[in-house]
Design a protein around this motif. Structure first.
Motif, PDB file in Angstrom:
ATOM      1  N   ARG A 264      -6.298 -65.107  37.104  1.00 43.68           N
ATOM      2  CA  ARG A 264      -6.821 -64.994  35.734  1.00 43.68           C
ATOM      3  C   ARG A 264      -7.917 -63.932  35.583  1.00 43.68           C
ATOM      4  N   ARG A 265      -7.690 -62.786  36.194  1.00 42.19           N
ATOM      5  CA  ARG A 265      -8.651 -61.694  36.050  1.00 42.19           C
ATOM      6  C   ARG A 265      -7.925 -60.401  35.755  1.00 42.19           C
ATOM      7  N   PHE A 266      -8.597 -59.546  34.998  1.00 45.66           N
ATOM      8  CA  PHE A 266      -8.030 -58.267  34.623  1.00 45.66           C
ATOM      9  C   PHE A 266      -8.279 -57.227  35.716  1.00 45.66           C
ATOM     10  N   ASP A 267      -9.419 -57.395  36.426  1.00 40.31           N
ATOM     11  CA  ASP A 267      -9.705 -56.488  37.533  1.00 40.31           C
ATOM     12  C   ASP A 267      -9.121 -57.061  38.816  1.00 40.31           C
ATOM     13  N   ILE A 268      -8.916 -56.191  39.800  1.00 41.41           N
ATOM     14  CA  ILE A 268      -8.262 -56.610  41.033  1.00 41.41           C
ATOM     15  C   ILE A 268      -9.081 -56.136  42.225  1.00 41.41           C
ATOM     16  N   PRO A 269      -8.905 -56.762  43.386  1.00 44.25           N
ATOM     17  CA  PRO A 269      -9.617 -56.309  44.580  1.00 44.25           C
ATOM     18  C   PRO A 269      -9.236 -54.873  44.928  1.00 44.25           C
ATOM     19  N   ARG A 270     -10.245 -54.127  45.353  1.00 42.26           N
ATOM     20  CA  ARG A 270     -10.008 -52.730  45.724  1.00 42.26           C
ATOM     21  C   ARG A 270      -9.010 -52.640  46.886  1.00 42.26           C
ATOM     22  N   ARG A 271      -9.074 -53.586  47.793  1.00 45.14           N
ATOM     23  CA  ARG A 271      -8.142 -53.578  48.931  1.00 45.14           C
ATOM     24  C   ARG A 271      -6.707 -53.751  48.450  1.00 45.14           C
ATOM     25  N   GLU A 272      -6.519 -54.573  47.404  1.00 42.81           N
ATOM     26  CA  GLU A 272      -5.165 -54.781  46.889  1.00 42.81           C
ATOM     27  C   GLU A 272      -4.640 -53.535  46.199  1.00 42.81           C
ATOM     28  N   TYR A 273      -5.521 -52.817  45.485  1.00 44.69           N
ATOM     29  CA  TYR A 273      -5.097 -51.562  44.867  1.00 44.69           C
ATOM     30  C   TYR A 273      -4.652 -50.572  45.939  1.00 44.69           C
ATOM     31  N   ASN A 274      -5.386 -50.522  47.047  1.00 47.08           N
ATOM     32  CA  ASN A 274      -5.037 -49.614  48.129  1.00 47.08           C
ATOM     33  C   ASN A 274      -3.659 -49.954  48.701  1.00 47.08           C
ATOM     34  N   LEU A 275      -3.402 -51.247  48.902  1.00 44.31           N
ATOM     35  CA  LEU A 275      -2.098 -51.669  49.424  1.00 44.31           C
ATOM     36  C   LEU A 275      -0.983 -51.378  48.429  1.00 44.31           C
ATOM     37  N   TYR A 276      -1.265 -51.559  47.147  1.00 38.31           N
ATOM     38  CA  TYR A 276      -0.292 -51.242  46.097  1.00 38.31           C
ATOM     39  C   TYR A 276       0.071 -49.759  46.126  1.00 38.31           C
ATOM     40  N   ALA A 277      -0.950 -48.895  46.176  1.00 41.63           N
ATOM     41  CA  ALA A 277      -0.691 -47.457  46.179  1.00 41.63           C
ATOM     42  C   ALA A 277       0.063 -47.038  47.441  1.00 41.63           C
ATOM     43  N   ARG A 278      -0.260 -47.663  48.558  1.00 44.35           N
ATOM     44  CA  ARG A 278       0.458 -47.357  49.806  1.00 44.35           C
ATOM     45  C   ARG A 278       1.928 -47.762  49.678  1.00 44.35           C
ATOM     46  N   TRP A 279       2.166 -48.895  49.039  1.00 41.02           N
ATOM     47  CA  TRP A 279       3.534 -49.372  48.796  1.00 41.02           C
ATOM     48  C   TRP A 279       4.322 -48.365  47.965  1.00 41.02           C
ATOM     49  N   VAL A 280       3.675 -47.805  46.939  1.00 42.36           N
ATOM     50  CA  VAL A 280       4.341 -46.785  46.122  1.00 42.36           C
ATOM     51  C   VAL A 280       4.639 -45.546  46.952  1.00 42.36           C
ATOM     52  N   ALA A 281       3.640 -45.080  47.709  1.00 42.39           N
ATOM     53  CA  ALA A 281       3.796 -43.849  48.495  1.00 42.39           C
ATOM     54  C   ALA A 281       4.952 -43.955  49.479  1.00 42.39           C
ATOM     55  N   GLU A 282       5.113 -45.116  50.067  1.00 46.68           N
ATOM     56  CA  GLU A 282       6.163 -45.301  51.073  1.00 46.68           C
ATOM     57  C   GLU A 282       7.562 -45.253  50.481  1.00 46.68           C
ATOM     58  N   GLN A 283       7.673 -45.377  49.157  1.00 49.35           N
ATOM     59  CA  GLN A 283       8.992 -45.339  48.503  1.00 49.35           C
ATOM     60  C   GLN A 283       9.367 -43.956  47.992  1.00 49.35           C
ATOM     61  N   LEU A 284       8.429 -43.017  48.023  1.00 44.49           N
ATOM     62  CA  LEU A 284       8.656 -41.706  47.415  1.00 44.49           C
ATOM     63  C   LEU A 284       9.012 -40.683  48.481  1.00 44.49           C
ATOM     64  N   SER A 285      10.264 -40.258  48.496  1.00 44.12           N
ATOM     65  CA  SER A 285      10.735 -39.349  49.539  1.00 44.12           C
ATOM     66  C   SER A 285      10.160 -37.949  49.400  1.00 44.12           C
ATOM     67  N   HIS A 286       9.638 -37.607  48.223  1.00 42.82           N
ATOM     68  CA  HIS A 286       9.076 -36.266  48.062  1.00 42.82           C
ATOM     69  C   HIS A 286       7.584 -36.215  48.394  1.00 42.82           C
ATOM     70  N   CYS A 287       7.012 -37.306  48.915  1.00 43.48           N
ATOM     71  CA  CYS A 287       5.624 -37.329  49.379  1.00 43.48           C
ATOM     72  C   CYS A 287       5.625 -37.236  50.904  1.00 43.48           C
ATOM     73  N   HIS A 288       4.926 -36.240  51.423  1.00 40.43           N
ATOM     74  CA  HIS A 288       4.945 -35.980  52.862  1.00 40.43           C
ATOM     75  C   HIS A 288       3.519 -35.983  53.411  1.00 40.43           C
ATOM     76  N   PHE A 289       3.259 -36.896  54.330  1.00 34.16           N
ATOM     77  CA  PHE A 289       1.944 -37.014  54.937  1.00 34.16           C
ATOM     78  C   PHE A 289       1.934 -36.330  56.302  1.00 34.16           C
ATOM     79  N   GLY A 290       0.730 -36.085  56.804  1.00 35.07           N
ATOM     80  CA  GLY A 290       0.604 -35.344  58.053  1.00 35.07           C
ATOM     81  C   GLY A 290       0.939 -33.875  57.879  1.00 35.07           C
TER      82      GLY A 290
END
Length: 437
Positions: free
Chosen positions: A92-118
């Motif tokens: 019941r909150r509009f804001d979210i833990p910063r750690r969860e946002y980081n995991l969410y963004a990592r989840w998105v990045a891992e699905q995008l084949s045109h994003c290349h790390f390293g």
């Protein structure tokens, strides 16, 4: 990845801004893109992923929702895919833990084949390919060191920011830590006998609270110095927050340079400050600790500028100024945590083009309404930017929610059609009088 083809866009850096752009582009047929980042994977401010620290914007300000609430890359879909929808509902909150946002963004990045790390972009130069003027992007593999070149019609600079530490505050790296590196050093900091936190914003408050909470398990004195006159709460009034809207960004960009710089000062209450919840937690903990007498091992002092930090054996010596009374004093500490903020990271290849670009000051390049660098001579192929924008589009331009609006504009410009309509008249206020017809 095709090295010989010409891409429509290459993104330099994969922080939240360019990651959101990559996510929105994923469903845009016919637009060929690549994104590169020198890190091994997405990790947003890992040194400050403190437990119980929250994102300062609501979850709806995710990577895509303001442009496309139906996107599979929305935060709500992430929660659904993690089978956490009911937990989030009862949270019941509009804001979210910063750690969860980081995991969410990592989840998105891992699905995008045109994003290349390293992959580190080490140079961007003008070139010609198949009779077309384009950009040659030189990329170095951080593992093998191998270099490859790619060609693109447009570039999006998303290199973010780097920690800002005033020269006189750098001290000894074994004793002085910027908040961006706090968590890796937290154990050593807590094992010391004295800690000083320097700064007045959210990061300073979060580190102070974490150290305050853990102080009972250790033996350190804890001091918080801030140059600000008061430790103030971030302005969260609903009408006041409407400056974080596309309408205000358009208005702000229409001001001249001097007016924009003055406006930034007036916007300080919505730009800087500490979340109410963080301040409440700090005060409640201080109050509970004081029930049996005030703790002499805790000092909180505003109106205090730390002017210099020098090494002194196993301790650092801080030269401080209580600026209202103009009284200087020194304080010794084994560990110092600096919450001195960040500065834009502008890569060297931008400076190589300095003579061809229009600048508004020595360090602030001119950026047009569509977030493109302004060249002295017009060109068809552009470099879009998502960093060093405060002077051109205001503090709102670097807000996570408005990053989506910027990405919509970039996509529409590249596609030469309105793929993602830009919201207008989005707030109840207006910033200029209506023009009578």
């Amino acid at each position: 990845m095709g090295k010989s083809m010409v891409y429509d866009l290459i993104g330099v850096g994969i922080g939240p801004f360019n990651l959101g752009l990559a996510a929105l582009l994923d469903t845009c047929k016919g637009i060929e893109t690549l994104f590169f980042d020198k890190e091994e994977g997405f990790n947003w401010h890992p040194g400050m992923l403190i437990e119980q620290s929250d994102l300062q914007v609501p979850f709806i300000a995710d990577l895509v929702t303001f442009a496309d609430p139906t996107s599979k890359y929305s935060f709500l879909n992430y929660v659904h895919k993690q089978d956490r929808m009911y937990q989030f509902y009862f949270f019941r909150r509009f804001d979210i833990p910063r750690r969860e946002y980081n995991l969410y963004a990592r989840w998105v990045a891992e699905q995008l084949s045109h994003c290349h790390f390293g992959k580190e972009v080490i140079d961007v130069t003008e070139d010609e390919h198949s009779g077309e003027n384009v950009y040659r992007v030189t990329v170095r593999d951080t593992g093998s060191g191998e270099r490859q070149s790619y060609f693109s019609r447009h570039i999006v600079l998303g290199t973010g920011s780097v920690p800002f530490i005033p020269e006189k505050l750098k001290g000894d790296g074994n004793f002085v830590v910027h908040t961006s590196e706090y968590l890796p050093h937290a154990k050593d900091i807590k094992d010391s006998r004295s800690v000083v936190v320097v700064g007045s914003g959210q990061s300073a408050a979060e580190v102070f609270y974490e150290l305050l909470e853990d102080q009972k398990h250790h033996d350190y004195t804890l001091t918080w110095y801030t140059r600000a006159a008061t430790i103030s709460q971030l302005e969260m009034a609903k009408l006041g927050q409407e400056v974080f809207s596309p309408d205000y960004v358009r208005y702000f960009h229409g001001l001249d340079y001097k007016q924009r710089k003055e406006a930034l000062k007036r916007l300080d209450t919505v730009r800087n400050g500490v979340d109410k919840e963080t301040l409440v937690r700090i005060y409640d903990l201080l109050y509970n600790r004081s029930v049996e007498g005030r703790d002499k091992k805790i000092t909180i002092q505003p109106l205090t500028e730390v002017e210099e930090i020098k090494g002194n054996g196993s301790e650092m010596e801080l030269t401080c100024l209580q600026w209202e009374k103009q009284e200087r004093f020194t304080r010794k500490a084994e560990k110092v945590v600096l919450a001195t903020g960040y500065k834009p990271h502008i890569p060297g290849w931008i400076w190589d083009k300095k003579e061809d670009l229009v600048w508004e000051s020595d360090k602030e390049f001119m950026v047009d309404e569509c977030f493109r660098l302004v060249w002295k001579e017009d060109r068809y192929h552009h470099i879009f930017v998502s960093t060093n924008l405060e002077h051109s589009h205001g503090t709102a331009a670097t807000n996570l929610s408005l990053a989506v609006m910027r990405n919509q504009m970039i996509i529409n410009e590249i596609a030469k059609e309105e793929i993602y309509p830009i919201t207008k008249d989005a707030v109840f206020q207006q910033f200029m009088p209506d023009v009578e017809i």
